[in-house]
Design a protein around this motif. Sequence first.
Motif, mmCIF file in Angstrom:
data_model
loop_
_atom_site.group_PDB
_atom_site.id
_atom_site.type_symbol
_atom_site.label_atom_id
_atom_site.label_comp_id
_atom_site.label_asym_id
_atom_site.label_seq_id
_atom_site.Cartn_x
_atom_site.Cartn_y
_atom_site.Cartn_z
ATOM 1 N N UNK A 184 6.988 55.898 27.504
ATOM 2 C CA UNK A 184 5.710 56.285 26.901
ATOM 3 C C UNK A 184 5.138 57.515 27.589
ATOM 4 N N UNK A 185 5.318 57.602 28.910
ATOM 5 C CA UNK A 185 4.834 58.766 29.643
ATOM 6 C C UNK A 185 5.566 60.026 29.193
ATOM 7 N N UNK A 186 6.885 59.946 29.083
ATOM 8 C CA UNK A 186 7.661 61.113 28.636
ATOM 9 C C UNK A 186 7.341 61.452 27.184
ATOM 10 N N UNK A 187 7.092 60.393 26.370
ATOM 11 C CA UNK A 187 6.709 60.649 24.970
ATOM 12 C C UNK A 187 5.404 61.437 24.905
ATOM 13 N N UNK A 188 4.471 61.094 25.745
ATOM 14 C CA UNK A 188 3.201 61.815 25.780
ATOM 15 C C UNK A 188 3.412 63.275 26.146
ATOM 16 N N UNK A 189 4.363 63.535 27.060
ATOM 17 C CA UNK A 189 4.600 64.906 27.500
ATOM 18 C C UNK A 189 5.331 65.730 26.452
ATOM 19 N N UNK A 190 6.324 65.126 25.792
ATOM 20 C CA UNK A 190 7.164 65.915 24.873
ATOM 21 C C UNK A 190 6.597 65.967 23.459
ATOM 22 N N UNK A 194 4.572 68.150 18.665
ATOM 23 C CA UNK A 194 5.064 67.515 17.444
ATOM 24 C C UNK A 194 3.914 67.304 16.461
ATOM 25 N N UNK A 195 4.275 67.064 15.210
ATOM 26 C CA UNK A 195 3.304 66.781 14.169
ATOM 27 C C UNK A 195 3.565 65.397 13.584
ATOM 28 N N UNK A 196 2.533 64.799 13.024
ATOM 29 C CA UNK A 196 2.627 63.488 12.378
ATOM 30 C C UNK A 196 3.235 62.449 13.322
ATOM 31 N N UNK A 197 2.580 62.255 14.435
ATOM 32 C CA UNK A 197 3.076 61.280 15.417
ATOM 33 C C UNK A 197 2.199 60.034 15.463
ATOM 34 N N UNK A 198 1.283 59.909 14.500
ATOM 35 C CA UNK A 198 0.410 58.736 14.512
ATOM 36 C C UNK A 198 1.197 57.452 14.292
ATOM 37 N N UNK A 199 2.144 57.502 13.359
ATOM 38 C CA UNK A 199 2.957 56.300 13.109
ATOM 39 C C UNK A 199 3.810 55.947 14.316
ATOM 40 N N UNK A 200 4.307 56.944 15.011
ATOM 41 C CA UNK A 200 5.102 56.695 16.199
ATOM 42 C C UNK A 200 4.236 56.098 17.298
ATOM 43 N N UNK A 201 3.004 56.609 17.441
ATOM 44 C CA UNK A 201 2.116 56.045 18.450
ATOM 45 C C UNK A 201 1.755 54.595 18.118
ATOM 46 N N UNK A 202 1.543 54.343 16.840
ATOM 47 C CA UNK A 202 1.233 52.971 16.438
ATOM 48 C C UNK A 202 2.398 52.036 16.724
ATOM 49 N N UNK A 203 3.598 52.527 16.441
ATOM 50 C CA UNK A 203 4.789 51.716 16.740
ATOM 51 C C UNK A 203 4.935 51.475 18.233
ATOM 52 N N UNK A 204 4.645 52.500 19.040
ATOM 53 C CA UNK A 204 4.706 52.337 20.495
ATOM 54 C C UNK A 204 3.669 51.345 20.987
ATOM 55 N N UNK A 205 2.491 51.381 20.391
ATOM 56 C CA UNK A 205 1.457 50.435 20.809
ATOM 57 C C UNK A 205 1.869 49.004 20.473
ATOM 58 N N UNK A 206 2.423 48.820 19.273
ATOM 59 C CA UNK A 206 2.895 47.475 18.913
ATOM 60 C C UNK A 206 3.992 47.002 19.869
ATOM 61 N N UNK A 207 4.912 47.898 20.187
ATOM 62 C CA UNK A 207 5.991 47.528 21.094
ATOM 63 C C UNK A 207 5.454 47.226 22.494
ATOM 64 N N UNK A 208 4.426 47.991 22.911
ATOM 65 C CA UNK A 208 3.845 47.740 24.231
ATOM 66 C C UNK A 208 3.155 46.377 24.272
#
Length: 1322
Positions: A184-190, A194-208
């Motif tokens: 998640x830390x590296x995802x925040x950095x890279x 990027x564009x349209x990462x809301x769905x990815x963030x939501x998926x990461x939150x669910x996984x967390x």
Amino acid sequence: MAVPVEEAIAALSTFSLEDEQAEVQGAGVLVSSERGATNSPIEYGDVSAYRLSLSEDTKALNQLNALIQEGKEMASVLYTYRSCVKALPQLPESMKHSQADLYLETYQVLDMEMSRLREIHRWQASAASKLAADMQRFSRPERRINGPTITHLWSMLKLLDVLVQLDHLKNAKASIPNDFSWYKRTFTQVSVQWQDIDSMREELDDLQIFLSTRWAILLNLHVEMFRVNNVEDILQVLIVFAVESLELDFALLFPERHILLRVLPVLVVLATSSEKDSESLYKRVKINRLINIFKNDPVIPAFPDLHLSPAAILKELSIYFQRFSAQTPLACVIFKALTYRTYQRHYLIINHIGTIRAEHDDFTIRFASSLNQLLLLKSIDGADVDWCKEVKGNMYDMVVEGFQLLSRWTARIWEQCAWKFSRPCKEAIPSESNGSAESFFDYEKVLYSIFYGFFFIFIGMVEPLQSCLQVVRYNYTAEERKALVELVSYIKSVGSLMHRCDTLVVDALWATIHAEVQDFVQNTLATMLRTTFRKKKDQSRILSDMRTLSADWMANTSKPESDLQSHGGDESKGNFFYPRPVAPTATQVHCLQYLIYEVVSGGNHRKPGGLFGNSGSEIPVSDLKQLESFFYKLSFFLHILDYSATVATLTDLGFLWFREFYLESSRVIQFPIECSLPWMLVDHVLESKNAGLLESVLMPFDIYNDSAQQALAALRQRFLYDEIEAEVDHCFDLFVSKLSEIIFTFYKSWAASELLDPSFLFALDNGEKYFVQPMRFTALFKMTRVKLLGRTIDLRSLISERMNKVFRDNIEFLFDRFESQDLCAVVELEKLLEILKHAHGLLSKDLSIDSFSLILNEMQENLSLVSFSSRLATQIWSEMQSDFLPNFVLCNTTQRFVRSSRVPLVPVQKPSVPHAKANFYCGTQELNSAHQSFARLHSGFFGIPHMFSVVRLLGSRSLPWLIRALLDHISNKACDAFENLVYVHILTLNVTTLEPMTTGLQAALPKSIGLLPFDDGVTGCMRVVKENLNWGTKSELKAKVLRGIKEIGSVLYWMGLLDIVLREVDTMHFMQTAPWLGLFPGADGQILHTQDGGDSPVVNLFKSATAAIVSNPGCPNPTSFYTMSKQAEAADLLYKANMNAGSVLEYALAFTSAALDKYCSKWSAAPKTGFIDITTSKDFYRIYSGLQIGHLEDSVQVSSNNFEILGDSVAWGGCTIIYLLGQQMHFELFDFSYQVLNVAEVEAGLLSQTHKNPHVAQGWETLLEAMKKARRLNNHVFSMLKARCPLEDKIACAIKQSGAPLHRIKFENTVSAFETLPQKGA
């Protein structure tokens, strides 16, 4: 010409593929067959053919089975997951500019792993939804579909078990949330650009949320189940089914029992957390039944190194399920019952090994008997049908019993491992030293250690390696390891026994199952239809369906087919049918179980009393028992039909190797092998040296085979297999090394024990400690095909190679040890080599190893045909030069050389004495002490026993080299002493070096010295001697000459001892060979022949035998017998040629005489007048006379004690030179000490005649006694020289130009040395 097929098959059938290899390993190949498998190979697609309206049930069942398979794959992914973060590189300060690239690379690596976790997250949600929907389908008040079947209930339980295991793994694996935080830390950095990462963030939150929430899967399942709030019925059915199965041992295989134990507490929590009346559960299942189950199994295996506790699950889940926590009767009562010290029950195998041993012995005997009966049945044509049925039925019963035993034994190992993981020892102290591992003794601590001990590892409070040592290495006592090895051996041996005969028993098993099914459906059900269910249309229809789907009417021969399907007929006699090896399919078993359940329950899931309870049932108890018995048999049938797969499952012990949980939380790549339980078992067997366990030492290696199979087939992880393979390679090398050392130690101890003196053992009170307990290595010596990770290893060959190396190393050590000691250690060396040779002979009976003579010659560097010296001969020669001759003195009375007590004249530099293990000496410490006590008896001198050892060690090949080296030392070496008159090394201290020194002493003699005067008596004589023999500046030269003479005398006396030993050896050899050669000793010592001109007895024997055999017309090869006859003639010539061996002492005297010939003109000058020169003679005898009297004077002085430096060797050397120079008579007439003795005798006679004081010579008594002793010794030497080398026989001293002596054939008998010794009172 082609061979007919029938003849070729008949010829091949005569070949035996069996060998002598013992069965000390488990089954080598695990073969799983789909024929009659427990799971339908066509996914129950043929259920519709039986028209039972089970299509919905079958569809749901197949869906659950697919989810179970997927869930197992997910569990293997989680269990084998290892942290990726630990492998990530850390950038130094100088490379901070590349941090963005590192983040990107890290994200790409972690994203691949997180994708697997996302898949698990999605799958568990889907599985929970489908399982909840499936339960809701069968929990509706109105029953619109048939089911669930018993198979369906099992599938529900298995899927629930997979979800529980996934949840437990997710909770236990700390590396997963750790890696996710990095991801998640590296995802925040890279993802900044990027564009349209809301769905990815939501998926990461669910996984967390999923990864960080404990028991997230069960919480989600609870939500899905009670979304409609009508699954209480099916949950209670599952609980009742699980409780009854556990109480009645319904599960044949231990994995099924463990599934029930793992899911039961979860089912209880789910059932009691409903918003409806959850008290109905306790009406169907009494709380005491649950308490007893949970109390009997406080720890349940989940994964190889992870476990579950029902009490801990109930306690922890009560936090998340409030309604369950409000259920005081269960939440509190169960936990109170579990806190009682009930954990000391049957978890430890050591408490049950006696019963297990008896079960194993009894089963193997009865199984072999049943197998023999089956083989006898197959060999008989037209056997009685009843007898056939009985034999096959017995075989079926034995297979069922074998499966039950294997299941119970393997379950004990699983449960003991789980118990050990829940009870780590307090401190990492070797259990061997304490006798037992200290563990937690409070069950509360056990519960907390299960769930919270892991947390301490994660946060660093406990060293992971230390923790692994506490739960594995130091957590098993020696007795527990022994019991575990025994049980592993029993499981593998019984499994191998059953696996080998699978093709023999399969027809019997199928025929018996066929008979059981047909007897039930054609006889038992027919009776029930005529009696109990005659007026019950619904139940009669179900029973008719059971007969329709499983009855084999073709095998029935008791009635015509038209009557078979009717329900009437004779009630007292059942139908008769021929047994056929036609087993029911998985679908037929599935349907039969369902129909029996329908008959008993009437389709009512809420039926009180359990599955086969009699509460409210109209079925008689007898019929109910028959239905129950056949119902349980049906579940056994599937496992028995899947024979090979069942054996493989029950004997799979691969879980004993895996330690992924502890390894994942550690900072090491892999634990050392000391923490590996399979190697711990192997090492225990080797270290304990238990003869009963030794044959089972290869059984723990089957654990590696099983774990490798699991790594590849079940877990599907190649890196696990690579780690197993690396450990196996290392462990097997250690195993072969340790085993070889134990074998060598045993045979070495055995040999040393047999070579102990029986009288020594008889005199001891505790002589039994020197006896060696027998050990059974025969089975291991025959192991030429050890199966290990798909490879076949020749253990016998490896042991042979190790033994050859160990024997060579042992001989090398013995030689090094001898080279660091003096020559007196030759007896000890011979004894140790004799023990080693005897051990080699004992081992050679069981193992093919190099011959001992080849090994010894190789280590002595004496393999070449032209090499006559050896390492041992060279060392003896070197030792004689550097230490023996300079520092040892001769005691003629005892015939021994002893080390001088004075400071050695020649310092000796030797390597330090090497040390080795006890097995390089005599095997054990007790045997070492016993043999060392004998060796110490010969360590302080060199004499006849040492000479025997020298002769036996060097043999006829190296001994002549040593003799010639000693003679060259006396006669052939030249040096610079003639010019410098300085003392040189012993190599050059011989006659040649003695000559210039003697010349120097001749110059120091007075010009004239006559006979000693009688006037002044002894005192006057000694005064004259001192005045005339004052060597002055030649005192150092005088000491050198004395030492030179002493060393020459030592060599000659050493040759005399060698001659005595060789004569004894030759005499023994003559006594052994003379009868075969037709020889006997004559009256004058000559060898005579019994047959003049004829052949010897051995030649006549072979000739007559050859003639008799060749004359027989049936003699296949007469040439070989003629060859044997010729070889007998060659042996006759060879042995006869060695009969006339010469004397070593005569050989030495001849060489010495030849060496003295060149100095006769200087040491024995002819008188010019032709008369004896008395006053001006400077011959050698005159010099030695002066040296002798000076030596005697020095020896009687207490402070000097020169005798301890020179000994009796001076007399032997000086007298031998005098005798060979022909100066014996001159010496005896003009020796100064002899003259003093004559004066003393005359003086004593005169004093006795005049009656004066006889002690006028008072003060010279000690010197006179020394002179008398010297004269007696000189006389003894001269008498020996006259006997062995008479001067009147010139041939005796002749030497050929080649250096070989001309031996004398006749000689007078040698005067015994004891006749010339001083007599008592002389």
